[in-house]
Design an enzyme around this catalytic site. Structure first.
Site, short mmCIF file in Angstrom:
data_model
loop_
_atom_site.label_atom_id
_atom_site.label_comp_id
_atom_site.label_asym_id
_atom_site.label_seq_id
_atom_site.Cartn_x
_atom_site.Cartn_y
_atom_site.Cartn_z
N LYS A 29 0.84 -1.21 0.00
CA LYS A 29 0.00 0.00 0.00
C LYS A 29 0.87 1.25 0.00
CE LYS A 29 -3.02 2.64 3.09
NZ LYS A 29 -4.07 3.02 2.15
N GLU A 496 -17.21 13.09 9.29
CA GLU A 496 -16.72 11.85 9.89
C GLU A 496 -15.23 11.89 10.25
OE1 GLU A 496 -17.96 8.47 7.54
OE2 GLU A 496 -19.92 9.35 7.17
N ARG A 527 -6.21 0.25 -1.28
CA ARG A 527 -7.19 0.47 -0.22
C ARG A 527 -7.36 -0.81 0.60
NH1 ARG A 527 -9.96 3.03 3.57
NH2 ARG A 527 -12.20 2.80 3.54
N GLU A 617 -23.68 -7.56 -1.90
CA GLU A 617 -22.53 -8.44 -1.62
C GLU A 617 -22.94 -9.67 -0.83
OE1 GLU A 617 -18.94 -8.03 1.54
OE2 GLU A 617 -19.18 -6.37 0.15
N HIS A 653 -27.17 4.27 1.18
CA HIS A 653 -26.19 4.34 0.09
C HIS A 653 -25.72 2.95 -0.28
CE1 HIS A 653 -22.87 5.54 -2.41
NE2 HIS A 653 -22.04 4.83 -1.67
N HIS A 706 -13.05 7.31 -6.50
CA HIS A 706 -11.88 6.44 -6.39
C HIS A 706 -10.76 6.87 -7.34
CE1 HIS A 706 -15.16 4.00 -4.70
NE2 HIS A 706 -14.22 3.57 -3.89
#
Length: 771
Positions: A29, A496, A527, A617, A653, A706
């Site tokens: 990463k 947030e 990510r 999912e 969402h 993204h």
């Protein structure tokens, strides 16, 4: 049970289907992100990647596995690897340079054309029913394939330098085509004959390296396949059998069921079955497996972190060994990509809890130990068996658990329903909020800056006090609110800043969760997420978000959304218990969230977003199981929001999913507003909502968060115009695809400013709607 001897360890082969890529400290990463910033050269990036691969192969060797697995590594995504390796490069990214060009590879993943212009990255969606995202191959009607495999082949050679016992891995041709999309809704199976020529060429190159076994992953055999796709398997593997390689056909994530006979009879040397998610296949597989074929059983769960229940596994192994002998292999159920890498790093877990877990490194050891453990059991060698303590899956029911069971048992149909219909609620809400046509908002999070992360780390480590930490968070919230007001957004969020992750943050405030320090799992690209662990019954001891939401609302006269993560996403993005059902765990989460929703409403927060990006999912891979799952999944969401007043507007969402499959269930959620990802697909995903005539309000995302690219006002306006042709303008909201946590403030400010201008442009165009 006496048909295996002490030497069983020597004739039952062991392997895993794949290994995590990021490194135990997320080295990949950091290397990727430094490379993208220009702070690392390409050679330095590739060297770091080679070191990570080397360490992972060494872990497999040290565990004592008979094969190490190579070829599953990717700098971004393994499906993208295959697209690039087979010449499936969309024209907007194509480069005149030959060979493997990393700049082209990353342009496909992150956007930007070969000419340097901004363009949409390849579409991204979920990898079967996991939280991993892959980049969707884009096939043209005149698609051709060409082999560009030097990078992949070099990785195989690197593994061979460590040991001759290397098993190479590729995505199978049928699964690769199934995962892609073809122009004008063409059928990708028509491309199979051409693709097989490239696969044949690659397989011969692999055999020239001296590789004996090649694992070809075909997880779509666990799906409901059209008949012509089943016939495609026969065509493909009859052609590939000419290769001198031994092919291990690997299936996972689901039972084969009606495809079991097909999988067993394909002309390959071995078959891998997921013994966790496909356990119902096990009683039938021996009757259908040809006598020459290897059977690899995936009995160590590659998707959860609980230690293997050895007492339950050993009889299964013995039953198969009695028939197969050395044709039996033992393995992980699927790639270990979906679990954290190394439990040894977790020094802060309570020892009694830690003793029940196994991460990727430990699962390699579990797989390797199984043959010897079986032999030891039969010989009565207790010392060997105690080297891997059996996990305790059955917990005594305490007072909290009993109370939750009673609450769930007493739920009725009214527990899951709002008091009035959406049409009634919308009239009341519009009178209250007086929002314009094409109302603008964001999904929830704003950039998590270096300063925010440092403050959180300092508070966690004790170097800054709670008072100082909360002051910093208050200032960040003030900044986020001020930015939104200056930009001109209609509905605000607090940003947030105080939240590390949309699941972990809530899990840390709920009883029943356990947390790791280094339990990172790749989601996409660089990510990573750190899923919490549901270890016992879940309930909410006190309010979780009210204070920060109430503070943010006090800073503005505009509506401020309260932000919560929904019960199904909390469930799917956690490592779950295995001793009670997923449904019961979902309802426990829903009851906890329902209390939070009511407390937000009482505090004057009249817009509440309960995110469910994982709803699709969690859908089972077999259609026959969909209805049961969707029933309790929808009910869990509705249970969490049903008790609010009509004047409280509920948002949800969802992102990166095929909505067509579950559009009726999405409508059943009865959220007042749903925001969805649509920009990468150029609003194609909106078609499901158009065809179904979705009744409630909807915000199709108008730019891809993204990607670092800032879209133009014209681009977003065109997407909105396309959306307004499919959905009534009075139903449409305007928002980005997802939260802005991973972006920087300058690009965020610029993109949202242009988004607001695009919305105003559409308001002028459709001014007659409210006239």
């Amino acid at each position: 049970m006496n048909n295996i001897n002490v030497n069983a360890r020597h004739n039952i082969s062991t392997h895993v289907l794949g290994y995590p890529r990021m490194g135990a400290q997320r080295q990949l990463k950091w290397a990727l992100e430094d490379y993208w910033k220009g702070q690392l050269t390409q050679d330095q990036l590739l060297n770091e990647a080679a070191n990570i691969r080397q360490s992972h192969w060494q872990i497999q060797l040290d565990a004592g596995l008979d094969f190490i697995t190579a070829g599953d590594f990717a700098l971004y995504d393994h499906v993208l690897n295959h697209s690039y390796m087979f010449g499936v490069v969309p024209e907007r990214f194509a480069s005149a340079e030959s060979g493997w060009q990393w700049d082209t590879y990353f342009r496909m993943a992150r956007g930007r054309s070969a000419q340097g212009d901004d363009c949409a990255a390849c579409e991204m969606t979920k990898w079967f029913d996991t939280n991993y995202h892959y980049l969707v191959p884009e096939f043209t009607e005149q698609q051709t394939f060409s082999l560009n495999a030097d990078v992949w082949l070099e990785e195989i050679k690197q593994a061979q330098a460590l040991t001759p016992n290397v098993k190479a891995v590729l995505l199978g041709p049928l699964t690769y085509l199934w995962l892609g999309k073809t122009q004008n809704n063409g059928d990708a199976i028509d491309l199979l004959p051409q693709l097989l020529n490239v696969y044949s060429e690659l397989l011969h190159k692999v055999s020239e390296l001296g590789i004996e076994w090649l694992q070809l992953d075909e997880p779509i055999l666990g799906l409901d396949l059209p008949q012509h796709w089943k016939q495609g398997f026969e065509l493909a593997y009859n052609q590939l059998k000419s290769s001198p390689l031994k092919i291990l056909l690997a299936t996972y994530f689901s039972e084969l069921d009606d495809n079991l006979t097909l999988a067993c009879q394909l002309p390959v040397a071995g078959l891998h079955i997921d013994g966790i998610n496909g356990k119902h296949d096990l009683p039938n597989v021996l009757d259908r497996l040809p006598p020459y074929k290897v059977l690899s059983l995936g009995l160590i769960n590659g998707r959860n972190i609980w230690k293997a229940d050895v007492d339950a596994i050993l009889p299964v192994i013995n039953d198969f060994y009695s028939t197969l002998g050395d044709r039996l292999w033992l393995a992980s159920s699927c790639s270990l990509l979906h679990v954290p890498e190394d439990l040894d790093q977790e020094v802060n877990l309570v020892p009694q809890v830690k003793a029940q877990f196994a991460f990727a490194k430990q699962k390699c050891a579990e797989v390797s130990a199984l043959p010897a453990q079986l032999a030891a059991q039969l010989q009565g060698d207790k010392h060997v068996l105690t080297q891997n303590p059996i996990k305790q899956t059955t917990k005594p029911l305490d007072a909290i658990g009993a109370e939750l069971k009673q609450q769930i048992a007493q739920l009725t149909s009214s527990s899951f329903a709002r008091a009035n219909t959406f049409a009634t609620r919308k009239t009341i809400q519009q009178q209250q909020f007086n929002l314009p046509l094409f109302a603008t908002t964001t999904i929830g999070s704003f950039p998590q800056t270096k300063e925010i992360r440092q403050a959180r780390l300092g508070f966690k480590q004790g170097s800054i006090s709670q008072q100082v930490y909360e002051t910093i968070m208050s200032e960040e919230i003030q900044h986020a609110v001020k930015e939104q007001e200056n930009i001109g957004l209609d509905v605000l969020v607090h940003g947030e800043a105080e939240r590390n992750d949309m699941v972990e943050y809530f899990g840390q405030q709920l009883e029943g969760y356990v947390f790791t320090d280094f339990g990172w799992v790749q989601s996409y690209g660089s990510r990573c997420v750190k899923p919490p662990i549901i270890a016992s019954d879940v309930y909410r001891p006190q309010a979780m978000t009210v204070r920060w939401s109430q503070y943010a609302q006090s800073l503005t006269q505009k509506p401020m959304k309260g932000m919560l993560t929904g019960p199904i996403t909390m469930l799917c993005w956690s490592f779950t218990r295995e001793d009670i059902s997923l449904k019961e765990q979902a309802f426990q989460l829903a009851l906890a969230l329902a209390d939070e929703v009511l407390d937000l409403e009482k505090a004057g927060i009249n817009m509440i977003q309960v995110d469910e990006p994982a709803l699709r999912e969690g859908l089972p891979l077999r259609q026959r199981d969909w209805q049961a799952y969707l029933r309790w999944a929808v009910d869990a969401f509705r249970l969490s929001v049903a008790r609010v007043q009509d004047s409280t507007q509920i948002h949800t969402h969802m992102c990166y999913a095929e909505f067509n499959d579950i559009i009726e269930a999405i409508a059943e959620l009865d959220a007042d507003v749903i925001t969805i990802e649509t920009s990468r697909s150029n609003m194609e995903l909106l078609q499901a909502f158009e065809d179904f005539k979705y009744p409630n309000d909807i915000g199709p995302g108008v730019y891809d968060i993204h990607s670092p690219i800032v879209p133009t006002q014209q681009w977003m306006a065109q997407l909105l115009q396309k959306a307004a042709q499919a959905i009534a303008p009075e139903q449409l909201w305007v928002n980005p695809d997802c939260g802005l946590k991973t972006r920087a403030w300058p690009e965020t400010h610029e993109a949202l400013t242009l988004m607001v201008k695009a919305a105003k442009q559409l308001r002028e165009q459709y001014a007659h709607v409210n006239a």
